[in-house]
Design an enzyme around this catalytic site. Structure first.
Site, mmCIF file in Angstrom:
data_model
loop_
_atom_site.group_PDB
_atom_site.id
_atom_site.type_symbol
_atom_site.label_atom_id
_atom_site.label_comp_id
_atom_site.label_asym_id
_atom_site.label_seq_id
_atom_site.Cartn_x
_atom_site.Cartn_y
_atom_site.Cartn_z
ATOM 1 N N TYR A 143 3.570 1.962 -0.034
ATOM 2 C CA TYR A 143 2.379 1.041 0.107
ATOM 3 C C TYR A 143 2.638 -0.239 -0.785
ATOM 4 C CZ TYR A 143 -2.779 -0.110 0.444
ATOM 5 O OH TYR A 143 -3.909 -0.856 0.327
ATOM 6 N N LYS A 173 3.992 -0.005 4.438
ATOM 7 C CA LYS A 173 2.688 -0.712 4.642
ATOM 8 C C LYS A 173 2.608 -1.963 3.846
ATOM 9 C CE LYS A 173 -2.383 -0.242 4.492
ATOM 10 N NZ LYS A 173 -2.660 -1.303 3.425
ATOM 11 N N VAL A 216 -2.169 -1.905 9.396
ATOM 12 C CA VAL A 216 -3.099 -1.078 8.761
ATOM 13 C C VAL A 216 -4.246 -2.084 8.142
ATOM 14 C CG1 VAL A 216 -3.588 0.971 7.141
ATOM 15 C CG2 VAL A 216 -1.192 0.710 8.449
#
Length: 307
Positions: A143, A173, A216
């Site tokens: 992330y 992400k 996302v």
């Protein structure tokens, strides 16, 4: 990693964490929350306990309870539940990773530690490796969110060679605005069939052109149905419609940003739009004035009604 992996694609809601008025986690909202995402937004995957979910303000036990509730209520309904397990302490991250595997999560993600920061990509890859070792059969995602962690390493440098250290690694992400770095992540991921998921909602079109596999974001909690239209238009080669929807989306976000748009405001907006009781944020975030959230919510409702 022994089991086959379903590739993470499309829209993923970065979920809010419902709290009671007293500031305790409110698990009773999770079931209706899932139904709302599926029925009203056509969003069938979630990313829990991340930035939007105030994950770093929650205890390890609270994060476990939330993850278990999302997996339990989402079984047979949600396509993927990705649990963010990043913490300042590697031991906490490892315990959360182990727990995620035990409750049937579909994947885990981890941010870089941000108090003691990794000095280079090698150090961050080693941190991710040691966390993934506690859930070796779960897909692991990095992330990347430098605006929050203050870690300025290129995500592409972190990805370079990571598959040799972490067999379960499945993608990133990417919550950043460096399209050069994002493009290099997409390029590197192609030969590994990884997922590159974009996390800056109002700039999604630019990332789609570079080849990301989905997104996302927090706004997909209440605007997912419209962004799904945008994704479909892009896939069908209707670039004029895609741009028109992105421009309208940008207008809504600009309106919100001009009023002041952070996680606490966004959380109250979700309550106003969805009718679900998300509750207050946790300190140091301060509650949002209801009038501000209502003004933004009305803008969102107007946008939704046009589509």
């Amino acid at each position: 990693m022994s089991r086959s992996v379903k590739k993470l694609t499309g829209l993923v809601a970065a979920t809010f964490t419902p709290l009671t008025a007293e500031g305790e986690i409110n698990l009773s909202v999770i079931g209706p929350y899932i139904d709302y995402l599926i029925e009203k937004q056509n969003v069938k995957s979630v990313f829990i306990n991340g930035t939007t979910g105030e994950g770093c303000s929650l205890t390890v036990d609270e994060r476990k309870q939330l993850a278990a509730a999302w997996c339990q209520h989402g079984k047979g309904k949600l396509e993927q539940v990705i649990v963010h397990v990043g913490c300042m302490s590697i031991k906490d991250s490892q315990e959360l990773a182990r727990h995620a595997a035990s409750i049937g999560a579909d994947g885990i993600a981890v941010i870089s530690p941000s108090y003691f920061k990794p000095i280079n990509a090698d150090a961050l890859r080693l941190f991710i490796k040691e966390v993934s070792a506690f859930a070796p059969d779960l897909p692991m995602y990095y992330y990347h969110i430098p605006s929050m962690t203050g870690v300025a390493l290129d995500a592409a440098d972190v990805l370079n060679g990571i598959e040799q250290m972490i067999p379960s690694f499945q993608g990133v992400k990417y919550t950043g605005t460096d399209l050069r770095d994002l493009g290099q992540c997409v390029c590197y991921s192609q030969s590994h069939n990884w997922s590159v998921m974009f996390g800056v909602d109002e700039q999604l079109l630019g990332a789609l052109v570079l080849g990301v596999h989905g997104a996302v974001g927090s706004t997909y909690n209440y605007l997912g149905h419209i962004v799904n239209q945008m994704l479909a238009a892009f896939d069908n080669g209707n670039h004029m419609q895609t741009r028109a929807l992105q421009f309208e989306f940008m207008e809504v976000i600009t309106f919100a940003k001009n009023l002041g748009f952070d996680v606490s405001v966004n959380k109250q907006v979700m309550s106003e739009v969805s009718g679900l009781a998300m509750g207050p944020p946790r300190l140091p975030l301060l509650p949002c004035p209801v009038s501000k959230a209502q003004a933004i919510a009305q803008k969102i409702k107007d946008f939704s009604q046009r589509h």
